[in-house]
Design a protein around this motif. Structure first.
Motif, PDB file in Angstrom:
ATOM      1  N   LEU A 242       0.840  -1.208   0.000  1.00 34.73           N
ATOM      2  CA  LEU A 242       0.000   0.000   0.000  1.00 34.73           C
ATOM      3  C   LEU A 242       0.867   1.247   0.000  1.00 34.73           C
ATOM      4  CD1 LEU A 242      -2.941   0.997   0.131  1.00 34.73           C
ATOM      5  CD2 LEU A 242      -2.737   0.996   2.624  1.00 34.73           C
ATOM      6  N   MET A 243       1.943   1.226   0.761  1.00 36.40           N
ATOM      7  CA  MET A 243       2.854   2.367   0.814  1.00 36.40           C
ATOM      8  C   MET A 243       3.547   2.575  -0.536  1.00 36.40           C
ATOM      9  SD  MET A 243       2.871   3.952   3.719  1.00 36.40           S
ATOM     10  CE  MET A 243       4.479   4.716   3.836  1.00 36.40           C
ATOM     11  N   ARG A 244       3.835   1.473  -1.228  1.00 36.77           N
ATOM     12  CA  ARG A 244       4.503   1.602  -2.527  1.00 36.77           C
ATOM     13  C   ARG A 244       3.554   2.119  -3.608  1.00 36.77           C
ATOM     14  NH1 ARG A 244       6.822  -3.420  -0.945  1.00 36.77           N
ATOM     15  NH2 ARG A 244       5.284  -4.527  -2.242  1.00 36.77           N
ATOM     16  N   ALA A 245       2.258   1.973  -3.367  1.00 38.39           N
ATOM     17  CA  ALA A 245       1.267   2.372  -4.378  1.00 38.39           C
ATOM     18  C   ALA A 245       0.898   3.850  -4.306  1.00 38.39           C
ATOM     19  CB  ALA A 245       0.000   1.528  -4.222  1.00 38.39           C
ATOM     20  N   VAL A 246       1.385   4.567  -3.298  1.00 33.82           N
ATOM     21  CA  VAL A 246       0.988   5.969  -3.145  1.00 33.82           C
ATOM     22  C   VAL A 246       1.652   6.818  -4.230  1.00 33.82           C
ATOM     23  CG1 VAL A 246       0.675   5.753  -0.654  1.00 33.82           C
ATOM     24  CG2 VAL A 246       2.873   6.528  -1.547  1.00 33.82           C
ATOM     25  N   SER A 247       0.947   7.855  -4.623  1.00 37.29           N
ATOM     26  CA  SER A 247       1.494   8.824  -5.585  1.00 37.29           C
ATOM     27  C   SER A 247       1.996  10.045  -4.836  1.00 37.29           C
ATOM     28  CB  SER A 247       0.426   9.231  -6.596  1.00 37.29           C
ATOM     29  OG  SER A 247      -0.692   9.791  -5.940  1.00 37.29           O
ATOM     30  N   GLU A 248       2.910  10.757  -5.451  1.00 33.08           N
ATOM     31  CA  GLU A 248       3.507  11.931  -4.812  1.00 33.08           C
ATOM     32  C   GLU A 248       2.452  13.013  -4.578  1.00 33.08           C
ATOM     33  OE1 GLU A 248       7.152  15.128  -5.623  1.00 33.08           O
ATOM     34  OE2 GLU A 248       6.784  13.436  -6.976  1.00 33.08           O
ATOM     35  N   ILE A 249       2.541  13.679  -3.450  1.00 36.34           N
ATOM     36  CA  ILE A 249       1.558  14.705  -3.094  1.00 36.34           C
ATOM     37  C   ILE A 249       1.825  15.978  -3.894  1.00 36.34           C
ATOM     38  CG2 ILE A 249       0.645  16.151  -1.242  1.00 36.34           C
ATOM     39  CD1 ILE A 249       1.336  13.972   0.714  1.00 36.34           C
ATOM     40  N   TYR A 250       0.760  16.560  -4.395  1.00 39.88           N
ATOM     41  CA  TYR A 250       0.838  17.829  -5.109  1.00 39.88           C
ATOM     42  C   TYR A 250       0.398  18.924  -4.143  1.00 39.88           C
ATOM     43  CZ  TYR A 250      -0.276  21.481  -8.524  1.00 39.88           C
ATOM     44  OH  TYR A 250      -0.334  22.658  -9.213  1.00 39.88           O
ATOM     45  N   PHE A 251       1.295  19.867  -3.853  1.00 41.50           N
ATOM     46  CA  PHE A 251       1.002  20.925  -2.894  1.00 41.50           C
ATOM     47  C   PHE A 251       0.592  22.213  -3.612  1.00 41.50           C
ATOM     48  CE2 PHE A 251       3.863  18.139  -0.469  1.00 41.50           C
ATOM     49  CZ  PHE A 251       3.091  17.953   0.680  1.00 41.50           C
ATOM     50  N   ILE A 252      -0.360  22.915  -3.014  1.00 45.67           N
ATOM     51  CA  ILE A 252      -0.906  24.143  -3.592  1.00 45.67           C
ATOM     52  C   ILE A 252      -0.746  25.283  -2.587  1.00 45.67           C
ATOM     53  CG2 ILE A 252      -2.973  25.249  -4.529  1.00 45.67           C
ATOM     54  CD1 ILE A 252      -4.077  22.406  -5.029  1.00 45.67           C
ATOM     55  N   PRO A 253      -0.084  26.366  -2.951  1.00 43.48           N
ATOM     56  CA  PRO A 253       0.037  27.498  -2.009  1.00 43.48           C
ATOM     57  C   PRO A 253      -1.331  28.137  -1.746  1.00 43.48           C
ATOM     58  CG  PRO A 253       1.586  27.686  -3.845  1.00 43.48           C
ATOM     59  CD  PRO A 253       0.622  26.612  -4.214  1.00 43.48           C
ATOM     60  N   GLU A 254      -1.581  28.493  -0.497  1.00 42.55           N
ATOM     61  CA  GLU A 254      -2.843  29.164  -0.191  1.00 42.55           C
ATOM     62  C   GLU A 254      -2.863  30.525  -0.900  1.00 42.55           C
ATOM     63  OE1 GLU A 254      -3.258  30.007   3.947  1.00 42.55           O
ATOM     64  OE2 GLU A 254      -1.402  31.165   4.075  1.00 42.55           O
ATOM     65  N   GLY A 255      -4.052  30.976  -1.234  1.00 45.71           N
ATOM     66  CA  GLY A 255      -4.197  32.246  -1.931  1.00 45.71           C
ATOM     67  C   GLY A 255      -4.128  32.120  -3.443  1.00 45.71           C
ATOM     68  N   THR A 256      -3.919  30.890  -3.968  1.00 47.92           N
ATOM     69  CA  THR A 256      -3.869  30.706  -5.417  1.00 47.92           C
ATOM     70  C   THR A 256      -5.266  30.911  -6.016  1.00 47.92           C
ATOM     71  OG1 THR A 256      -2.100  29.073  -5.165  1.00 47.92           O
ATOM     72  CG2 THR A 256      -3.255  29.129  -7.278  1.00 47.92           C
ATOM     73  N   PRO A 257      -5.419  31.823  -6.987  1.00 43.88           N
ATOM     74  CA  PRO A 257      -6.735  32.012  -7.624  1.00 43.88           C
ATOM     75  C   PRO A 257      -7.195  30.726  -8.307  1.00 43.88           C
ATOM     76  CG  PRO A 257      -5.250  33.825  -8.158  1.00 43.88           C
ATOM     77  CD  PRO A 257      -4.413  32.772  -7.501  1.00 43.88           C
ATOM     78  N   LEU A 258      -8.499  30.521  -8.353  1.00 42.71           N
ATOM     79  CA  LEU A 258      -9.031  29.284  -8.921  1.00 42.71           C
ATOM     80  C   LEU A 258      -8.725  29.155 -10.406  1.00 42.71           C
ATOM     81  CD1 LEU A 258     -12.505  28.869  -7.180  1.00 42.71           C
ATOM     82  CD2 LEU A 258     -10.293  27.894  -6.556  1.00 42.71           C
ATOM     83  N   ASN A 259      -8.762  30.277 -11.145  1.00 47.19           N
ATOM     84  CA  ASN A 259      -8.470  30.178 -12.580  1.00 47.19           C
ATOM     85  C   ASN A 259      -7.018  29.757 -12.809  1.00 47.19           C
ATOM     86  OD1 ASN A 259      -7.578  32.650 -11.583  1.00 47.19           O
ATOM     87  ND2 ASN A 259      -7.797  33.690 -13.536  1.00 47.19           N
ATOM     88  N   THR A 260      -6.116  30.241 -11.956  1.00 49.86           N
ATOM     89  CA  THR A 260      -4.709  29.844 -12.054  1.00 49.86           C
ATOM     90  C   THR A 260      -4.532  28.374 -11.701  1.00 49.86           C
ATOM     91  OG1 THR A 260      -3.979  32.086 -11.480  1.00 49.86           O
ATOM     92  CG2 THR A 260      -2.380  30.309 -11.208  1.00 49.86           C
ATOM     93  N   GLN A 261      -5.203  27.935 -10.625  1.00 52.12           N
ATOM     94  CA  GLN A 261      -5.060  26.548 -10.196  1.00 52.12           C
ATOM     95  C   GLN A 261      -5.658  25.579 -11.207  1.00 52.12           C
ATOM     96  OE1 GLN A 261      -3.192  25.472  -7.647  1.00 52.12           O
ATOM     97  NE2 GLN A 261      -3.593  23.493  -8.611  1.00 52.12           N
ATOM     98  N   LEU A 262      -6.737  25.990 -11.874  1.00 56.01           N
ATOM     99  CA  LEU A 262      -7.334  25.138 -12.903  1.00 56.01           C
ATOM    100  C   LEU A 262      -6.329  24.878 -14.022  1.00 56.01           C
ATOM    101  CD1 LEU A 262      -9.841  23.694 -13.988  1.00 56.01           C
ATOM    102  CD2 LEU A 262     -10.525  25.857 -15.052  1.00 56.01           C
ATOM    103  N   PHE A 265      -3.607  22.490 -12.713  1.00 53.16           N
ATOM    104  CA  PHE A 265      -4.075  21.102 -12.724  1.00 53.16           C
ATOM    105  C   PHE A 265      -3.983  20.531 -14.137  1.00 53.16           C
ATOM    106  CE2 PHE A 265      -6.836  21.373  -8.700  1.00 53.16           C
ATOM    107  CZ  PHE A 265      -5.947  20.592  -7.974  1.00 53.16           C
ATOM    108  N   GLN A 266      -4.363  21.336 -15.119  1.00 61.43           N
ATOM    109  CA  GLN A 266      -4.335  20.885 -16.509  1.00 61.43           C
ATOM    110  C   GLN A 266      -2.900  20.636 -16.975  1.00 61.43           C
ATOM    111  OE1 GLN A 266      -5.441  23.796 -19.499  1.00 61.43           O
ATOM    112  NE2 GLN A 266      -6.483  22.226 -20.705  1.00 61.43           N
ATOM    113  N   ARG A 267      -2.007  21.550 -16.600  1.00 58.85           N
ATOM    114  CA  ARG A 267      -0.620  21.445 -17.057  1.00 58.85           C
ATOM    115  C   ARG A 267       0.111  20.276 -16.398  1.00 58.85           C
ATOM    116  NH1 ARG A 267       0.618  26.209 -16.099  1.00 58.85           N
ATOM    117  NH2 ARG A 267       1.712  26.004 -14.123  1.00 58.85           N
ATOM    118  N   THR A 268      -0.131  20.047 -15.103  1.00 58.06           N
ATOM    119  CA  THR A 268       0.582  18.997 -14.372  1.00 58.06           C
ATOM    120  C   THR A 268      -0.126  17.647 -14.418  1.00 58.06           C
ATOM    121  OG1 THR A 268      -0.524  19.640 -12.301  1.00 58.06           O
ATOM    122  CG2 THR A 268       1.598  20.684 -12.802  1.00 58.06           C
TER     123      THR A 268
END
Length: 393
Positions: A242-262, A265-268
């Protein structure tokens, strides 16, 4: 010409509509178009005045000098000004497109006169800091575009209007506005007994499962149910696998506008991330679906058949509301106007206003809405009674 809808004109031009192309070319330099029209207009009016005066004088003598201007004014106003211009304003395309054919050739014939006239007028405009050559045309701000969408009426279905406005609103909201708060994140402590972990995995209802050690701050990663199924099929589901099956965590800085984060998400190619503050502490969780729901509405919902479980209508017209409800959701659900530029939850808004944690029942008025704190637990306001029908402006 000036009444033609510029956005429809641009659309027709892109569709290679010949009349629209001609009008677009003429409107690129409105100073030349206006100069051409006014040269012809004034030439005809002055000539008409001269001829009418001569005719009136010959027919009625000195009395004709008085009658001619009055008669000509009525004729010009009715047949040359008000009637045709009202018709053209009501049906601009029907008039502008065929007229552009005449005006296009007249501009070529009269260009020397128009050029000299524009030299003089543009010189005067330059003294006022205006340059027709640098005319930028029509553009809309985000707020103006919202108005256009709302005023579209039946031209755009109501659901589509809501989606368009939702796209525009993405830039005004941040990930903090829609994230699942830290205390509501559901995950599995990998240090628990394996039988407890198996039981949690069997009952987990999320598309991504967060694994952590002892606390959310020590998050390990996310596991997709597809990976669990693969391990189950191979009969290799253990704590180590189970530990080997985990994917790397994607961190998001607080204050990121939703249009930027969208776009991120698309790019990454990510669909979920943990929101962290400036110190790296985890504040909440955001998914791609959360952002898309801001545009198109909810895909899946926690709303029961009787409505939102966080908002319970009462027989007396009041509403019992969960203090942890997101203010944006509350405003959208009940058509309220509570401020959203500060705290993100109703509990946070009330605590900011009171500057202390209330100990018992307390009545307040926030943004004009009367509220009553009904229940306080664990230093949080759990339940609030809201009376929106008693709002004061």
């Amino acid at each position: 010409m000036m009444s033609v809808n510029p956005y429809r004109l641009k659309h027709l031009t892109n569709e290679n509509h010949k009349g629209a192309i001609r009008v677009s070319e003429l409107l690129k330099r409105p100073d030349r178009l206006i100069g051409l029209i006014l040269i012809g207009n004034n030439l005809v009016n002055i000539a008409a005045a001269s001829v009418t005066t001569l005719i009136g004088q010959r027919l009625y003598g000195d009395l004709g000098l008085f009658i001619a201007p009055i008669a000509l004014t009525l004729v010009v106003l009715i047949f040359s000004e008000v009637t045709p211009k009202t018709l053209a304003a009501l049906y601009p395309e029907r008039v502008a497109f065929p007229s552009s054919l005449i005006l296009k050739y007249l501009l070529k014939v009269c260009y020397p006169f128009v050029y000299m006239l524009n030299k003089v007028t543009n010189g005067l405009l330059a003294l006022l800091g205006v340059s027709p050559e640098k005319h930028q045309g029509n553009s809309l701000s985000a707020e103006e575009l919202r108005t256009v969408v709302h005023e579209a009426g039946a031209l755009i279905p109501e659901q589509h209007q809501s989606m368009l406005v939702g796209v525009l609103d993405l830039e005004n909201a941040t990930v903090e506005d829609i994230m699942v708060p830290r205390n509501e994140i559901v995950g599995i402590d990998i240090n628990d007994d394996w039988k407890d972990i198996e039981r949690q995995l069997a009952n987990m209802q999320y598309s991504r499962i967060l694994l952590y050690r002892d606390s959310i701050d020590d998050a390990v990663g996310f596991v997709h149910p597809r990976e669990l199924m693969r391990l189950l099929i191979k009969e290799q589901l253990t704590k180590a696998s189970l530990m080997r099956a985990v994917s790397e965590i994607y961190f998001i800085p607080e204050g990121t506008p939703l249009n930027t984060q969208l776009l991120k998400f698309q790019r990454t190619k990510e669909r979920i991330g943990l929101v962290v503050d400036e110190y790296g502490d985890i504040q909440g969780l955001v998914t791609l679906a959360d952002i898309l729901e801001e545009v198109v509405g909810e895909f899946t919902t926690d709303i029961s058949d009787d409505g939102n479980e966080d908002i319970q209508p009462q027989p007396d017209g009041s509403y019992l509301i969960d203090g942890g409800i997101n203010l944006r959701d509350l405003n959208r659900e009940m058509q309220l106007e509570l401020p959203t530029d500060g705290p993100k939850t109703l509990n946070g808004l009330i605590l900011e206003y009171l500057e202390e944690i209330p100990q018992g029942n307390l009545s307040i008025r926030l943004a004009g809405y009367p509220m009553e704190v009904v229940d306080v637990q664990d230093n949080m306001i759990k339940t609030v009674r809201l009376l929106p029908h008693l709002k004061q402006n």
